[in-house]
Design an enzyme around this catalytic site. Structure first.
Site, PDB file in Angstrom:
ATOM      1  N   GLY A  84       0.809  -1.304  -0.040  1.00  0.00           N
ATOM      2  CA  GLY A  84      -0.145   0.219  -0.092  1.00  0.00           C
ATOM      3  C   GLY A  84       0.870   1.298  -0.003  1.00  0.00           C
ATOM      4  CB  CYS A 103       5.385  -3.852   0.177  1.00  0.00           C
ATOM      5  SG  CYS A 103       6.245  -2.392  -0.072  1.00  0.00           S
ATOM      6  CE1 TYR A 104       1.238   1.230   5.818  1.00  0.00           C
ATOM      7  CE2 TYR A 104      -0.547  -0.552   5.475  1.00  0.00           C
ATOM      8  CZ  TYR A 104      -0.047   0.623   6.248  1.00  0.00           C
ATOM      9  OH  TYR A 104      -0.645   1.278   6.933  1.00  0.00           O
ATOM     10  CG  HIS A 147       6.038  -5.604  -4.351  1.00  0.00           C
ATOM     11  ND1 HIS A 147       4.658  -5.628  -3.856  1.00  0.00           N
ATOM     12  CD2 HIS A 147       6.444  -4.587  -4.016  1.00  0.00           C
ATOM     13  CE1 HIS A 147       4.551  -4.518  -3.392  1.00  0.00           C
ATOM     14  NE2 HIS A 147       5.661  -3.648  -3.621  1.00  0.00           N
ATOM     15  CD  GLU A 158       3.199  -8.378  -5.235  1.00  0.00           C
ATOM     16  OE1 GLU A 158       3.849  -9.208  -4.577  1.00  0.00           O
ATOM     17  OE2 GLU A 158       2.765  -7.390  -4.903  1.00  0.00           O
ATOM     18  CB  SER A 214     -21.439  -8.008 -26.570  1.00  0.00           C
ATOM     19  OG  SER A 214     -20.255  -8.583 -26.122  1.00  0.00           O
ATOM     20  N   GLY A 215     -20.744 -10.896 -28.301  1.00  0.00           N
ATOM     21  CA  GLY A 215     -19.647 -11.492 -29.038  1.00  0.00           C
ATOM     22  C   GLY A 215     -18.646 -11.513 -28.237  1.00  0.00           C
ATOM     23  N   GLY A 216     -18.174 -10.562 -27.406  1.00  0.00           N
ATOM     24  CA  GLY A 216     -17.178 -10.425 -26.597  1.00  0.00           C
ATOM     25  C   GLY A 216     -16.905 -11.685 -25.693  1.00  0.00           C
ATOM     26  CG  ASP A 274     -15.824 -10.510 -19.792  1.00  0.00           C
ATOM     27  OD1 ASP A 274     -14.677 -11.560 -19.906  1.00  0.00           O
ATOM     28  OD2 ASP A 274     -15.266  -9.430 -19.623  1.00  0.00           O
ATOM     29  CB  SER A 275     -21.368 -11.284 -23.223  1.00  0.00           C
ATOM     30  OG  SER A 275     -20.872 -11.347 -24.370  1.00  0.00           O
ATOM     31  CB  SER A 276     -18.691 -15.588 -25.453  1.00  0.00           C
ATOM     32  OG  SER A 276     -19.129 -14.553 -26.554  1.00  0.00           O
ATOM     33  CE  LYS A 288     -11.314 -10.352 -20.829  1.00  0.00           C
ATOM     34  NZ  LYS A 288     -12.792  -9.875 -21.000  1.00  0.00           N
TER      35      LYS A 288
END
Ligand code: XMP
Length: 509
Positions: free
Chosen positions: A54, A81-82, A169, A171, A223-225, A227-229, A367
């Site tokens: 942070g 870190c923080y 870090h 990550e 939408s064909g994207g 996520d919606s697919s 994603k």
């Protein structure tokens, strides 16, 4: 299911921590520090807790703190870190700030290789540091297990309570053995076995919806994207024809895109799909419009109007599907992916649809996990791996007035550029063609031409908030340029956009 809790203190890499842990097949969820109590932590049965970094200093009055009791729950804790400084401070240590104590960038790290946290990590490696403050006095019960040239407490532990802290870090990919260290914490210290697999998640979600949505009517705007697919297909596997998908084709899609969506969902998956071919309606509304924001507004409003008309024909539905993914939930500050407020306004749609509740089947997924879920459901790779595409489509890549002829020209040029980039194996997060409003003089054969200029754009980015232009090799650009000017009528000049974001944006409009 085993779960790791990531308590967020405002660091820029919070999501990365959870993603890295999930890549190791352990489910990790992020909660802002003020959205979960120690009682709730116990109730949820987390196997481990990570405190993130942070931007604050633990001594700042306004800096985020946490209930000290968290260190005595019997659950392993890792501070980063923080988070490392906060844990030490909470346990009674001292955090200081000295002018020459800060470290930034790639720093050599020396670890005690006998420590379980550093299993498989060599004595010397590179870590990523970004700090001004440092732990100057260790709390009772803590010992140092790693150092850098400047920082003698680069990693510490309280073995009895299984509390760890790292100033660097793990990550970020610049920390050479960061992934190993996180894995050691999750498996070695917390005792996880690794039961998070996307295939299981998909199967369990389908079973859950089968029970919950039995006989209910579900509506999805496709939408064909990506996520919606994926959301639509998941629901389809659960409720079959009780899911109705409405796909509004605004005529601003890329070459063959609308047909691919229809072929995939109606053809391959036999889904209940309504395709609304609304190109004429959109082009009529957009006629003569040049101003980018006006284009966006017109497209957004017309989309909702058409969807509303279709929804009216369908009548009342029980559920409306939203393709919300985990980062949307974290970034919107909702905090808890499982509390879904129905009737919250997402993209304007819920206001105009008669439905009981919203369902968000992807709300727990990042994603890359959505893509993996899509592949495991059998979606074609070209649909799952597609680059992001803006809702207003080619309208924001066609400068000036939009006409069908110009759209077709852009579609051809764009398809050629994408094909050349893909054939050359170039790694770029988004790459496309823009039809500028500039015409210039050229020569073809013996004749003078006066044609449009196409701009090619390709960007490399982690989050699309900032982006760099992709260094596409000249020979690939040359091939694309030559093919576009030869194969697409009306184009006689190609330029390559070499601006980063900022100062430019990714899209031209
Ligand atoms: P910019 O142009 O803002 O783009 O740098 C960043 C990312 O967002 C996408 N983008 C949009 N997506 N509706 C969307 O759904 C929009 O109006 C929109 N504008 C930009 C863009 O493609 C890039 O990935």
């Amino acid at each position: 299911m085993e779960k790791i809790l990531v308590i967020a203190f405002g660091g820029q890499y919070n999501q990365l921590i959870a993603r890295r842990i999930r890549e190791d097949n352990v489910y990790a969820e992020i909660k802002p520090f003020n959205k979960i109590t120690t009682d709730e932590i116990l109730k949820e049965g987390y196997k481990g807790i990570v405190f993130t970094g942070g931007p604050n200093s633990v001594y700042d009055e306004k800096s985020p703190h946490y209930d000290k009791n968290v260190l005595n729950l019997g659950i392993p804790v890792l501070g980063i870190c923080y988070g490392h400084q906060l844990i030490n401070y909470m346990a009674g240590g001292t955090v200081s700030s000295a002018e020459n104590s800060s470290e930034y960038g790639k720093i050599p790290l020396y670890v005690d290789t006998k420590e379980p946290l550093f299993d498989g990590v060599p004595e010397k490696s590179i870590c990523w540091m970004s700090h001004n403050d440092f732990v100057s006095v260790l709390p009772e019960g803590f010992t140092a297990i790693a150092r850098t040239d400047k920082c003698c407490y680069a990693a510490v532990k309280d073995e009895k309570r299984r509390i760890y802290g790292v100033q660097f870090h793990p990550e970020v990919s610049h920390t050479e053995y960061g992934k190993t260290i996180l894995k050691n914490f999750v498996y070695g210290v917390c005792g996880c076995k690794g039961d998070w697999h996307i295939g299981n998640f998909v199967a369990e979600t389908i079973e859950e919806y089968k029970r919950k949505l039995n006989g209910k009517k579900v509506l999805c705007a496709l939408s064909g994207g990506v996520d919606s697919s994926v959301a639509a297909l998941l629901l389809h596997k659960a409720v079959g024809k009780n899911l109705v998908c409405v796909f509004v084709d605004h005529g601003l899609l890329r070459k063959s895109e609308g047909d691919l969506v229809e072929k995939t969902f109606r053809g391959e998956f036999d889904m209940n799909l309504i395709r609304v071919n609304a190109e004429d309606r959109f082009l009529t509304k957009l006629a003569g419009v040049i101003e980018p924001e006006k284009k966006r507004k017109i497209i957004g409003e017309e989309f909702i109007r058409i969807f509303e008309e279709e929804a009216k024909k369908i009548g009342k539905v029980d559920y409306l599907v939203q393709g919300t993914i985990y980062p949307d939930i974290i970034e919107s500050g909702r905090g808890d992916a499982s509390t879904i407020k129905s009737h919250h306004n997402v993209g304007g749609l819920p206001d105009v649809i008669d439905f009981e509740e919203i369902i968000e089947p992807l709300r727990y997924l990042f994603k890359d996990e959505v893509r993996a879920a899509g592949l495991s459901l059998g979606l074609p790779r070209e649909l799952v791996m597609r680059q992001p595409f803006p809702g207003p489509g080619l309208a924001v890549r066609l400068i000036g007035e939009i006409t069908k002829a110009k759209l077709d020209t852009l579609r051809e040029a764009d398809a050629i550029f994408r094909e050349e980039v893909e054939n050359a194996g170039i790694i770029s997060n988004q790459y496309f063609a823009v039809l500028t409003d500039t015409k210039s003089v050229g020569v073809m054969g013996d004749a003078r031409t006066y044609g449009y200029t196409v701009a090619l754009r390709a960007v490399s980015t982690d989050d699309f908030m900032t982006a760099d232009w992709t260094r596409i090799p000249f020979d690939v650009l040359e091939r694309a340029s030559s093919r576009i000017t030869n194969e697409v009528k009306g184009i006689n000049r190609i330029v390559y956009d070499i601006t980063s974001k900022p100062p430019a944006t990714v899209e031209w409009e």
